[in-house]
Design a protein around this motif. Structure first.
Motif, PDB file in Angstrom:
ATOM      1  N   SER A   1       0.851  -1.195   0.000  1.00  0.00           N
ATOM      2  CA  SER A   1       0.000   0.000   0.000  1.00  0.00           C
ATOM      3  C   SER A   1       0.880   1.236   0.000  1.00  0.00           C
ATOM      4  O   SER A   1       1.892   1.278   0.705  1.00  0.00           O
TER       5      SER A   1
ATOM      6  N   GLU B   1       0.687   5.811  -0.866  1.00  0.00           N
ATOM      7  CA  GLU B   1      -0.084   7.002  -1.216  1.00  0.00           C
ATOM      8  C   GLU B   1       0.446   7.607  -2.499  1.00  0.00           C
ATOM      9  O   GLU B   1       1.661   7.775  -2.662  1.00  0.00           O
TER      10      GLU B   1
ATOM     11  N   THR C   1      -4.980   6.236  -2.521  1.00  0.00           N
ATOM     12  CA  THR C   1      -4.272   5.088  -1.948  1.00  0.00           C
ATOM     13  C   THR C   1      -4.197   3.988  -2.995  1.00  0.00           C
ATOM     14  O   THR C   1      -5.229   3.587  -3.546  1.00  0.00           O
TER      15      THR C   1
ATOM     16  N   VAL D   1      -7.303   1.426   5.350  1.00  0.00           N
ATOM     17  CA  VAL D   1      -7.567   2.509   4.399  1.00  0.00           C
ATOM     18  C   VAL D   1      -8.468   3.550   5.053  1.00  0.00           C
ATOM     19  O   VAL D   1      -9.530   3.197   5.600  1.00  0.00           O
TER      20      VAL D   1
END
Length: 789
Positions: free
Chosen positions: A427, A429, A434, A457
Motif C-alpha cells: 500500500s 499514497e 491510496t 484505508v
C-alpha cells in the motif's frame, strides 16, 4: 523445422525419398537394426546387475529384458522408449523376495501388470503425472543411494546388509578387510564406467559409439578370467525348464501385504515409465508418446514377465537414451534388442557365466550414484522444491521406499497449501489516492491478511486496488466486495483493476452492485505505463523499460515460460503481419494472438517495396521470402490504421511541400507509398476539401489495397496465391473506436469485424477472429456495412 524468425533463415530440408521415408523405409530399418544392437549391448549387463541388486534369480533379469523389449515395444505407445528391469524397482523387489519369496514376487509382478492394463484401458495415464517430479526424482535418488551402498559391499568381497543404515554402519569394517580380487574387478569396472566416455576420439574411433557398460564389464571379465582371479561369477540355469520359476499363490495371511505390494509396484512402474517416455520425447522429432497406450504396453509386459518368472518391467531412461542416440526411429529397435538378448543368452550362456559378480556390483554402484542428479536438484531449487527432493531421498534411504515417498508427498502437499496462503499486499499514497497492489492467490486462507490491509484505508479516500492474482475463491470475493460497498457508502471511491483474469468482475456480475463511481478505466497489461501507475516523471527511457521489465517478471514471466515451453520447436506462424511502426498499433493485441502466431514486419506506413526496384530496401523482401518459403505461412496481412503519421507526411508532401531537411531517409522510404496517392488521384485534388481525419482514413485504406497489389508482384507470393496455398488479407485499425476492419474481397470496402456481443449466436465463432486466434475472412452476415470513413 525451427521458426527462427529472429535468427538466420534456413532452407527447408528436402523431402525424403519413398524408400527412406518413415520408419518402414530401408534407411529407417537399417537405423533401427543398428540401434537395437547398441541397446542390446547395454541391456545385458544392466539386466543382470539389477537382478543381483533385487535378490532375484539372474535369469529373471534376462526374462524381463526380453519381455520388456518385445512386448512393451510392440504394444506400447512410445516410438523409441526401451523397457526392461528398472533400478527404481529394486528396493521393492528385494523386500518382496525377502518377505514372500521369489514365486510370490512373480505373482505380484503379474497382478501389477493387470492393474496397469486396467488403468490404461480407463484412460487415466495422465493422472500418474500428478505426482510431483520432486518426489519422483527424490525417490529415484534414494533408490540409487541404497543400491550403491548395498553393492559396494559386494565390490569389496562381502555381502550387503538388510538396510541402508546397516550398510553404512558395516562399511568401515568391510573396507578394512582385504578382498584383493573382488576389489580389483570392481575398481576396473568403475574406472572404465567413469572414464570411457571422457576419452578423446582417435581418428575414426569414437569411444561414445561403444557402450561404456559393455567395455567395463567385458574388460573386467577378460582380466579376471585370464588372470585366474578367484571371484564369484554369474550362474545361469542349465535348461529352459530350470529357468522357469513362475508365480505361486501366497498363504492366506499374506494377501493383505501382497495387495499393498501390487499397488506399490504398479504405481512406481507406471509413474517412472510415463515420466521417462515424456523425457524421451524431447530427444527425438517423431510421433509423440500415447500415454494410455504406453501404460497398457507396460502392463502387458509386466503380466507376461511375471508369468514367465521375470522381474517387474518399466521404461528406463538410460537404455532409451542410448536407443535415441544410436539413431532409432521406431519401436522396431526396441523389439529387436529383446530378440538379440534372447539369442545371445541361448547361444552364448557360457560367455555370460564368465562375468564376475563384483563387476556387476560395481556397475550398479556407478548406476546408483548417477541416479542422484544434481541437475534435477538445481532445477528444483529454482522452484523452491529442493526440500521435497531431499526429504524423499533421505526418507527412502533411512526408512524405506514407501515411507520415503509418503514423506515427500506429504511435504509437497504442505508446500502447495502454503503457496495458496502466500499473498503480498503493498500500500502506498499517490497524489491524494491510496494504491493497493495484491499479488498471489486469493483463497479463504489469505482473507485475514487482505482484510487487515483493507481496514487500514482511511474513510472517504480514493483507492486504486490492483489484483495481480491467479485465483480468487468466493470467500476472498465476498471480503473484497463487502469492503468496497462499505467504503463507497461512506463517500470513498474504489477502482479495481484485475491484471490477469477477471475473477472479481465475473463474480460481481451476479452479486449486489457496489455504488456507482466514475470508471478509471481498466488498466491491463497492454495499457500504457501511466495507466498502470508507472510515472514517466523522473525516469529516462531505460528506466521506464526496466520498470516494465520488472512488472513483466513479477506477473507474467513464469506464465510466459510455461507457454513457450509448450510450443513445438517447429512452430509455424499463422500469418505474415505487415504493420505500421506506430506505437499505438500492437498487432498481437488487436488480433488477440500470442507467441508463435504472427511473423511480424513493422515499418513506417506498412509499405512493401516494389519487386526488383533499384536501390529498394531488402529487409521487407527478406522477411517476405523467409515467411513464404521457409515458414510457409498460409496468410499475409497488411494492416493500416487511422491517424497514420506516414500518410500525413504523404499528404503534407503533396499539398504543403513540407520542409525536407533531415528527412532524406524518410522521403526515400515514403516514395513507396505514392501508389496510394495516385490511385486516389490526390495529385488532382481528389482529397482536397475533405476533413484531415477522413482524408487520412481514405489514403490509409487505399494504401493497404496498393500494398496487397504490390505483394502480387513477388513471384513467390503470386505462385502460392494462384495455387491456393496463400491468401492475402487487408486490415484497417481505427484508433478512435479501437475496432478492426477487414477488406471485403467482393466489394473492395473495409468492413468492421463484429464482436461476439454484436453477432447472433450461430455467427459469433465464424466471423472476424476464429476461436484459435487465427484471422478469418469477414462476411456480411451480422456485420454492419457502415463504411469506416
Amino acid at each position: 523445422m525451427r521458426d527462427n524468425a529472429q535468427g538466420t533463415p534456413s532452407r527447408p530440408p528436402a523431402e525424403p525419398s519413398d524408400s527412406a521415408r518413415g520408419p518402414t523405409g530401408r534407411k529407417g530399418i537399417a537405423a533401427d537394426v543398428g540401434a537395437s544392437l547398441v541397446v542390446f549391448l547395454v541391456a545385458v549387463p544392466l539386466s543382470l546387475g539389477i537382478a543381483v541388486a533385487s535378490g532375484a534369480p539372474l535369469i529373471a533379469g534376462i526374462i524381463a529384458a526380453v519381455v520388456g523389449g518385445t512386448v512393451a515395444g510392440a504394444v506400447g505407445g512410445s516410438m523409441v522408449q526401451v523397457s526392461g528391469p528398472a533400478a527404481g524397482l529394486t528396493i521393492i523387489v528385494a523386500d518382496l523376495v525377502m518377505t514372500y519369496g521369489w514365486r510370490v514376487t512373480c505373482l505380484v509382478t503379474l497382478l501389477a501388470g493387470l492393474v496397469q492394463l486396467a488403468l490404461g484401458a480407463c484412460r487415466i495415464a495422465r493422472a500418474a503425472l500428478a505426482v510431483s517430479p520432486a518426489v519422483v526424482h527424490g525417490m529415484l535418488a534414494g533408490v540409487g543411494v541404497t543400491i550403491a551402498l548395498a553393492q559396494l559391499h559386494v565390490v569389496l568381497g562381502g555381502a550387503p546388509q538388510s538396510s541402508a543404515p546397516a550398510n553404512i554402519a558395516e562399511l568401515p569394517a568391510q573396507i578394512a578387510d582385504n578382498h584383493t580380487a573382488a576389489v580389483g574387478v570392481g575398481v576396473i569396472t568403475i574406472v572404465l564406467m567413469f572414464g570411457w566416455n571422457r576419452l578423446p576420439s582417435l581418428g575414426r574411433f569414437n569411444p561414445a559409439l561403444v557402450p561404456a557398460a559393455l567395455v567395463a564389464v567385458g574388460t573386467a571379465t577378460s582380466i579376471a578370467t585370464l588372470s585366474r582371479w578367484e571371484v564369484e561369477t554369474v550362474t545361469l540355469p542349465g535348461s529352459v525348464a530350470g529357468a522357469w520359476n513362475g508365480p505361486a499363490l501366497p498363504s492366506s495371511d499374506q494377501w493383505q501385504g501382497v495387495a499393498v505390494a501390487v499397488a506399490a509396484v504398479a504405481m512406481v512402474a507406471s509413474v517412472e515409465s510415463l515420466l521417462a517416455a515424456i523425457a524421451v520425447d524431447r530427444m527425438h522429432s517423431g510421433r509423440r508418446v500415447q500415454l494410455n497406450r504406453e501404460l497398457c504396453g507396460q502392463g502387458a509386459a509386466n503380466t507376461v514377465s511375471g508369468a514367465l518368472g521375470g522381474l517387474p518391467v518399466a521404461g528406463v531412461i538410460v537404455r532409451s537414451t542410448a536407443n535415441v542416440r544410436a539413431g532409432a526411429r521406431s519401436p522396431l529397435s526396441t523389439i529387436l534388442h529383446g530378440l538379440w538378448i534372447l539369442l545371445f543368452v541361448a547361444l552364448f550362456a557360457h560367455v555370460v557365466e564368465l562375468i564376475p559378480m563384483p563387476a556387476l556390483a560395481a556397475l550398479l554402484v556407478f548406476i546408483g550414484t548417477r541416479m542422484v542428479s544434481l541437475a534435477h536438484l538445481k532445477d528444483l531449487r529454482r522452484h523452491h522444491e529442493a526440500g521435497v527432493y531431499l526429504t524423499t531421498l533421505f526418507g527412502v534411504v533411512l526408512l524405506g521406499l514407501l515411507e520415503g515417498v509418503f514423506l515427500g508427498f506429504a511435504l509437497a502437499m504442505i508446500m502447495a497449501l502454503r503457496r495458496l496462503t502466500k499473498l503480498t499486499v503493498t500500500s502506498e499514497e499517490r497524489a491524494g489516492s491510496t494504491h493497493i497492489a495484491v499479488h498471489g492467490s486469493l483463497t479463504f486462507l489469505a482473507v485475514p491478511r487482505l482484510a487487515h490491509a483493507l481496514r487500514t484505508v482511511p474513510e472517504g479516500c480514493h483507492v486504486d486496488l490492483d489484483l495481480h492474482v491467479d485465483f480468487m475463491d468466493h470467500a476472498a470475493f465476498e471480503a473484497i466486495h463487502a469492503w468496497r460497498v462499505d467504503h463507497e457508502r461512506t463517500g470513498g471511491r474504489v477502482d479495481i483493476d484485475e491484471v490477469h483474469e477477471n475473477w472479481y468482475t465475473r463474480s460481481s456480475a451476479q452479486s449486489a452492485p457496489a455504488a456507482k463511481t466514475a470508471p478509471r478505466g481498466a488498466a491491463r497489461w497492454w495499457a500504457p505505463w501511466e495507466m498502470r501507475g508507472v510515472s514517466r516523471t523522473g525516469l529516462n527511457p531505460l528506466g521506464l523499460l526496466s520498470a516494465g521489465a520488472r512488472e513483466y517478471h513479477a506477473g507474467t514471466a513464469d506464465r510466459m515460460r510455461a507457454v513457450l515451453n509448450r510450443l513445438p520447436h517447429g512452430r509455424k506462424p499463422t500469418a505474415l503481419f505487415v504493420s505500421c511502426a506506430d506505437s499505438r498499433v500492437v498487432p498481437n493485441v488487436i488480433t488477440a494472438s500470442g507467441p508463435g502466431d504472427l511473423f511480424t514486419v513493422r515499418n513506417l506506413g506498412n509499405l512493401v517495396p516494389p519487386h526488383g526496384a533499384p536501390n529498394a530496401d531488402s529487409s521487407v523482401g527478406a522477411a517476405l521470402e523467409h515467411a513464404v518459403t521457409v515458414l510457409r505461412v498460409p496468410s499475409i496481412v497488411v494492416c493500416g490504421h487511422s491517424h497514420c503519421g506516414a500518410m500525413q507526411a504523404l499528404l503534407n508532401r503533396t499539398h504543403h511541400d513540407a520542409e525536407e531537411s533531415d528527412t532524406a531517409h524518410m522521403r526515400q522510404w515514403l516514395a513507396y507509398g505514392q501508389g496510394g496517392l495516385s490511385r486516389l488521384g490526390a495529385d488532382e485534388g481528389a482529397l482536397a476539401g475533405l476533413p484531415t481525419a477522413q482524408a487520412l482514413c481514405r489514403l490509409a485504406q487505399e494504401n493497404v489495397r496498393e500494398q496487397l497489389d504490390r505483394l502480387m508482384e513477388y513471384p513467390v507470393v503470386r505462385e502460392r496465391v494462384e495455387s491456393g496455398e496463400l491468401t492475402l488479407t487487408g486490415m484497417y485499425y481505427d484508433l478512435e473506436t479501437a475496432r478492426v476492419h477487414l477488406l471485403d474481397a467482393g466489394t473492395g470496402t473495409f468492413v468492421p469485424v463484429a464482436g461476439a456481443q454484436d453477432l447472433p449466436l450461430q455467427h459469433a465463432r465464424t466471423e472476424g477472429q476464429g476461436p484459435d486466434g487465427q484471422l478469418v475472412e469477414a462476411s456480411s452476415s451480422g456485420v454492419s456495412s457502415r463504411p469506416s470513413c
